[in-house]
Scaffold this motif. Structure first.
Motif, PDB file in Angstrom:
ATOM      1  N   THR A 227      25.766  -4.078 -19.324  1.00  0.00           N
ATOM      2  CA  THR A 227      25.252  -3.890 -20.677  1.00  0.00           C
ATOM      3  C   THR A 227      25.442  -2.449 -21.160  1.00  0.00           C
ATOM      4  O   THR A 227      25.752  -2.226 -22.335  1.00  0.00           O
ATOM      5  CB  THR A 227      23.769  -4.282 -20.751  1.00  0.00           C
ATOM      6  OG1 THR A 227      23.628  -5.607 -20.222  1.00  0.00           O
ATOM      7  CG2 THR A 227      23.258  -4.270 -22.173  1.00  0.00           C
ATOM      8  N   GLY A 228      25.272  -1.489 -20.281  1.00  0.00           N
ATOM      9  CA  GLY A 228      25.474  -0.086 -20.666  1.00  0.00           C
ATOM     10  C   GLY A 228      26.898   0.169 -21.132  1.00  0.00           C
ATOM     11  O   GLY A 228      27.126   0.866 -22.130  1.00  0.00           O
TER      12      GLY A 228
ATOM     13  N   SER B  22      17.908  -4.616 -24.690  1.00  0.00           N
ATOM     14  CA  SER B  22      17.964  -5.280 -23.380  1.00  0.00           C
ATOM     15  C   SER B  22      18.036  -4.303 -22.219  1.00  0.00           C
ATOM     16  O   SER B  22      17.882  -4.706 -21.069  1.00  0.00           O
ATOM     17  CB  SER B  22      19.150  -6.237 -23.323  1.00  0.00           C
ATOM     18  OG  SER B  22      20.367  -5.514 -23.265  1.00  0.00           O
ATOM     19  N   GLU B  23      18.282  -3.015 -22.514  1.00  0.00           N
ATOM     20  CA  GLU B  23      18.353  -2.033 -21.428  1.00  0.00           C
ATOM     21  C   GLU B  23      16.952  -1.777 -20.872  1.00  0.00           C
ATOM     22  O   GLU B  23      15.987  -1.678 -21.627  1.00  0.00           O
ATOM     23  CB  GLU B  23      18.938  -0.717 -21.929  1.00  0.00           C
ATOM     24  CG  GLU B  23      20.434  -0.779 -22.120  1.00  0.00           C
ATOM     25  CD  GLU B  23      21.018   0.590 -22.412  1.00  0.00           C
ATOM     26  OE1 GLU B  23      20.332   1.434 -23.035  1.00  0.00           O
ATOM     27  OE2 GLU B  23      22.153   0.805 -22.006  1.00  0.00           O
TER      28      GLU B  23
ATOM     29  N   GLU C 119      29.472  -7.587 -20.998  1.00  0.00           N
ATOM     30  CA  GLU C 119      28.170  -8.273 -21.020  1.00  0.00           C
ATOM     31  C   GLU C 119      28.147  -9.421 -20.012  1.00  0.00           C
ATOM     32  O   GLU C 119      27.164  -9.615 -19.295  1.00  0.00           O
ATOM     33  CB  GLU C 119      27.887  -8.777 -22.432  1.00  0.00           C
ATOM     34  CG  GLU C 119      26.502  -9.325 -22.614  1.00  0.00           C
ATOM     35  CD  GLU C 119      26.206  -9.720 -24.052  1.00  0.00           C
ATOM     36  OE1 GLU C 119      25.065 -10.133 -24.287  1.00  0.00           O
ATOM     37  OE2 GLU C 119      27.094  -9.632 -24.926  1.00  0.00           O
TER      38      GLU C 119
ATOM     39  N   TYR D 283      21.889  -4.689 -27.441  1.00  0.00           N
ATOM     40  CA  TYR D 283      22.143  -4.070 -26.129  1.00  0.00           C
ATOM     41  C   TYR D 283      21.069  -3.037 -25.800  1.00  0.00           C
ATOM     42  O   TYR D 283      20.583  -2.969 -24.682  1.00  0.00           O
ATOM     43  CB  TYR D 283      23.520  -3.418 -26.075  1.00  0.00           C
ATOM     44  CG  TYR D 283      24.675  -4.379 -26.094  1.00  0.00           C
ATOM     45  CD1 TYR D 283      24.605  -5.630 -25.488  1.00  0.00           C
ATOM     46  CD2 TYR D 283      25.877  -4.026 -26.709  1.00  0.00           C
ATOM     47  CE1 TYR D 283      25.683  -6.492 -25.497  1.00  0.00           C
ATOM     48  CE2 TYR D 283      26.969  -4.892 -26.719  1.00  0.00           C
ATOM     49  CZ  TYR D 283      26.862  -6.117 -26.115  1.00  0.00           C
ATOM     50  OH  TYR D 283      27.928  -6.973 -26.123  1.00  0.00           O
ATOM     51  N   ARG D 284      20.703  -2.220 -26.796  1.00  0.00           N
ATOM     52  CA  ARG D 284      19.684  -1.194 -26.556  1.00  0.00           C
ATOM     53  C   ARG D 284      18.351  -1.847 -26.175  1.00  0.00           C
ATOM     54  O   ARG D 284      17.648  -1.354 -25.298  1.00  0.00           O
ATOM     55  CB  ARG D 284      19.506  -0.317 -27.790  1.00  0.00           C
ATOM     56  CG  ARG D 284      20.595   0.701 -27.960  1.00  0.00           C
ATOM     57  CD  ARG D 284      20.286   1.652 -29.126  1.00  0.00           C
ATOM     58  NE  ARG D 284      21.522   2.201 -29.621  1.00  0.00           N
ATOM     59  CZ  ARG D 284      22.161   1.810 -30.724  1.00  0.00           C
ATOM     60  NH1 ARG D 284      21.646   0.869 -31.497  1.00  0.00           N
ATOM     61  NH2 ARG D 284      23.294   2.356 -31.070  1.00  0.00           N
TER      62      ARG D 284
END
Length: 144
Positions: A96-97, A140-141, A91, A137-138
């Motif tokens: 992020t992925g 923010s993608e 991060e 995370y999802r």
């Protein structure tokens, strides 16, 4: 392998029991000791690797730490620490992925039912934090 087998009653010995008389390990767990499916098989080596990764992080050797944590994650280390630290380091590097992928690997491992009893209890306690992290995370993608 020998230490764990002796500790948990392998090779003809009766497995140790809780005060209630219930075995500490069920038959399936006993049969898994020392096999490819035994997630504790190389625990000492992986734990030492984890310690080296923490020291590398402390001394600013982030790429070394990432490499060591990645190996523990690839080998399905039974503790949450390398998954969590690797996600944090990814991060920080705007990966992020990759952070999501590592987080999802821990979630899958925690839900797999393959963890030894103590590790499973610990994973169950940590699971809500990892699920919240994965959702973050999802979110923010970028949408495609």
């Amino acid at each position: 392998m020998g230490f764990l087998r002796r500790l948990f009653g392998g090779r003809g010995g009766e497995p140790p029991a809780e005060p209630s008389g219930k075995p500490l390990l069920d038959r399936e767990e006993l049969e898994r000791i020392g096999t490819e499916d035994d997630l504790l098989r190389d625990y000492e080596t992986a734990s030492a690797r984890n310690f080296r990764a923490m020291k590398a992080e402390e001394s600013g050797e982030v790429e070394v730490a990432i490499s060591l944590y990645e190996r523990n994650v690839a080998e399905e280390f039974v503790e949450a620490h390398p998954y969590e630290r690797l996600a944090v380091l990814y991060e920080r590097h705007r990966r992020t992925g990759d952070a999501l992928q590592v987080t999802e690997r821990f979630i899958a491992l925690a839900k797999s039912g393959r963890l030894p009893r103590g590790a499973q209890r610990s994973a169950d306690r940590r699971l809500p934090d990892f699920e919240a992290r994965a959702a973050r995370y999802r979110a923010s993608e970028p949408r495609q």
